[in-house]
Design an enzyme around this catalytic site. Sequence first.
Site: not given
Length: 477
Positions: A275, A447-449
């Site tokens: 994401p 990467d929003h993870r």
Amino acid sequence: MTVHDFRLPDLGEGLTESEIVEWHVAVGDRVTLNQTLADVETAKAIVQLPSPFAGIVAAIHAEPGTTVQVGAPIVSIEVAADVALASSAGDASPAAEVPPAWAGSAPPVSTLAAPESEAPSAAEVAEPAAERQSVLVGYGPAVETGRRPRRKARSLPERSADRSTVGGPAGSGGGAGRGPNAPRGAALATPPVRKLAHDLGVDLSEVDGTGDSGQVTRADVTRFAGSGRAAASAPSTTGAPGARADGRPAEVRHPIKGVRKATAEAMVRSAFTAPHVTEFLTVDVTASSELLARLKARGKSASMLALVSKALCIAVERNPSLNARWDESSNEIVELRDVGLGIAVATPRGLLVPSIPDAGSMTVPQLADAIRELAATARDGRTPPSSLSGGTITITNIGVFGVDAGTPIIVPGEAAILAMGAVRRTPWEFEGGIALRDVMTLSVSFDHRMVDGEQGSRFLTDIGGILNDPASVLALV
């Protein structure tokens, strides 16, 4: 005599196919152990394939431009009976057992004509099989035979004496054109130039080389492609029923393979797996421009890209979540202590992202030198696959194209990518007034993870703060 098939070896990094770029031998040629047979292009680099046999080329199974799967036969070599007996004691197809480490030390590609040499003597042909074939040369330790392996001399194309001048003055050594009925030999060109010609639908035998000894250069291919002459000699590049009024095809099709195919697959995988979040920051980098000018005045290597790279490495120490990877198997986020700095490089073969190992330990001049060498190697098609798999975070310099900002896609397996825009002289608020200042826009995709918005924002503002005031690094803790 026994015929052995040389199968396309696994060149490492999990590659499953390669494209034949150029053959250095022909059917009927006598080859020696370790002699270069062909140049092949993987999804990452151009690599030379040395011969695992000494003998005579019996058949070539793949023409230049053909994509071959790993393990498929590409050439058959007729080997003397004593060598065949020695081979039978081991693997009959030594190419199938190539150590992956060889791919990381691929020699640079060269297509310059080899010095002319005499044919091998009878003593050389009859040398002991164990000495000639105890190891697959090029994939393992060097074979000490007391002699350098001889390569069949490659002759230059025949050149007509009554050629008219096209693209350069007469007698300029390659700038003259050929008459319509003049004989043509094989064009002399490097693998990247051959790749460019293939992509543009240009027949190299029709191009007049202006390089040394008539070598065809990139400029020659580009000029020929734009002259309209390529349309008549190129393979079918248009699916439209007609052509434009200027004689050029209505459309040109480029096969999706090699670097372009690998890049497309990687970008789709990244875009639909990680994401993405992208943030922007516009910075006054006048102080950084002044620092670069002082470094250059002292004879030091320096560039804005190198300075941004150093600022990124410092910011990563303060924000380690940006230098991390997602481990799906163990359900863990792995933060990495060393920075493998990936540098996005535009090449004739497509986008490559070779990396600089342990970039955090380097000075700005050292980074500038490393980036320059890395980019030159990538554009020449000489980047070893090992350099394309060690990145932990990447920089892309879109400013070199005059672009101010963008939303870069993260390299698969990494947590973030930084894009640096063009440096522009812009009216800017400075010390309570308006002044012309050097201004740059930075953008980071993460990467929003693995990275929260706060961490990504602090990372970006740390880089911006360093570029705004390079001396501020003395106060960072």
